[in-house]
Write an enzyme that holds these catalytic residues in place. Structure first.
Site, short mmCIF file in Angstrom:
data_model
loop_
_atom_site.label_atom_id
_atom_site.label_comp_id
_atom_site.label_asym_id
_atom_site.label_seq_id
_atom_site.Cartn_x
_atom_site.Cartn_y
_atom_site.Cartn_z
N HIS A 197 0.86 -1.19 0.00
CA HIS A 197 0.00 0.00 0.00
C HIS A 197 0.90 1.23 0.00
CE1 HIS A 197 -2.77 3.10 1.06
NE2 HIS A 197 -2.38 3.17 2.32
N HIS A 225 1.30 5.71 -1.08
CA HIS A 225 0.65 6.99 -1.35
C HIS A 225 1.31 7.59 -2.60
CE1 HIS A 225 -0.65 7.56 3.16
NE2 HIS A 225 -1.03 6.42 2.65
N TYR A 258 1.00 -4.60 -20.27
CA TYR A 258 1.58 -4.91 -18.96
C TYR A 258 0.70 -4.46 -17.80
CZ TYR A 258 5.78 -7.13 -20.55
OH TYR A 258 6.65 -8.04 -21.09
#
Length: 231
Positions: free
Chosen positions: A102, A104, A129
């Site tokens: 995860h 930002h 891709y």
């Protein structure tokens, strides 16, 4: 048994080092600033390793990573990221997931804020891709970071998506290895960047026939509605 135990320990040692190595790589290339972002990896005993709360991915210590049991309870290391419910929901619904990243990352966050985004396919089929590594990307509404309600939103996707955008927050991507999850997250970020570069220019996306060909040749799995253009 002793041999199996030692193998498990050496695997865990390697995974701890891999988390720190990939975390540093992502941080140094500006893909997640400050102490943002988190990484987790499933272990053979059903528990998992996860990056600690308030830790920069660029400066992780293998010995201080949070070690959780199979119920998600901390058993050693520093206190885990507050995003544990997010990771847990993805592991619970996506059986093949062995690692989750995860971030930002700037362009993915920007994409998540655009008004035209289809929540069932946040990006059109732009490159081979992107489809091969990410499939289709879901967009879930904004939740406060660490809000347990985000877990319900992830569970609502029923494991159909390996890549998810959290609105106004960032991407969360599962993979069958840590490397696969990292590479897919990077591919998502580059594709979001392409989308923003081309927005309003009426670019050519892959045709439905080209998408079908990729699905057939490379075994790409897409939710039934995941390969419409959506824009």
């Amino acid at each position: 048994m002793r041999q199996a135990g030692m193998t498990a320990m050496s695997n865990e040692t390697r995974l701890r080092e891999d988390i720190c190595r990939f975390g540093r790589s992502l941080f140094e290339r500006g893909l997640t600033p400050g102490s943002s972002g988190n990484i987790s990896v499933k272990l053979d005993d059903g528990g998992w390793l996860v990056t600690p709360t308030n830790a920069s991915l660029g400066f992780l210590d293998p010995a201080r990573l949070s070690r959780l049991d199979s119920q998600g309870r901390p058993i050693s290391g520093d206190a885990p990221t507050k995003e544990v419910p997010l990771h847990t929901a993805l592991y619970d619904t996506r059986g093949s997931a062995r690692a989750i990243v995860h971030l930002h990352s700037t362009h993915s966050v920007a994409l998540s804020m655009l008004p035209e985004i289809d929540p069932r396919a946040a990006l059109p089929p732009m490159t081979a891709y992107y489809l091969m590594k990410c499939g289709a990307t879901a967009l879930v509404p904004y939740y406060r970071p660490g809000d347990p309600a985000v877990a319900d939103a992830i569970k609502g996707l029923a494991g159909k998506y390996s890549s998810v955008l959290l609105a106004n927050h960032g991407p969360v991507v599962a993979g069958d290895t840590l490397e696969a999850a990292v590479f897919a997250t990077e591919e998502l970020e580059e594709t979001a960047k392409l989308y923003l570069l081309l927005r309003g220019m009426n670019p050519k996306y892959l045709s439905p026939e080209q998408v079908t060909d990729l699905v057939k040749v490379f075994g790409v799995t897409l939710p039934e509605h995941g390969h419409g253009h959506g824009h």
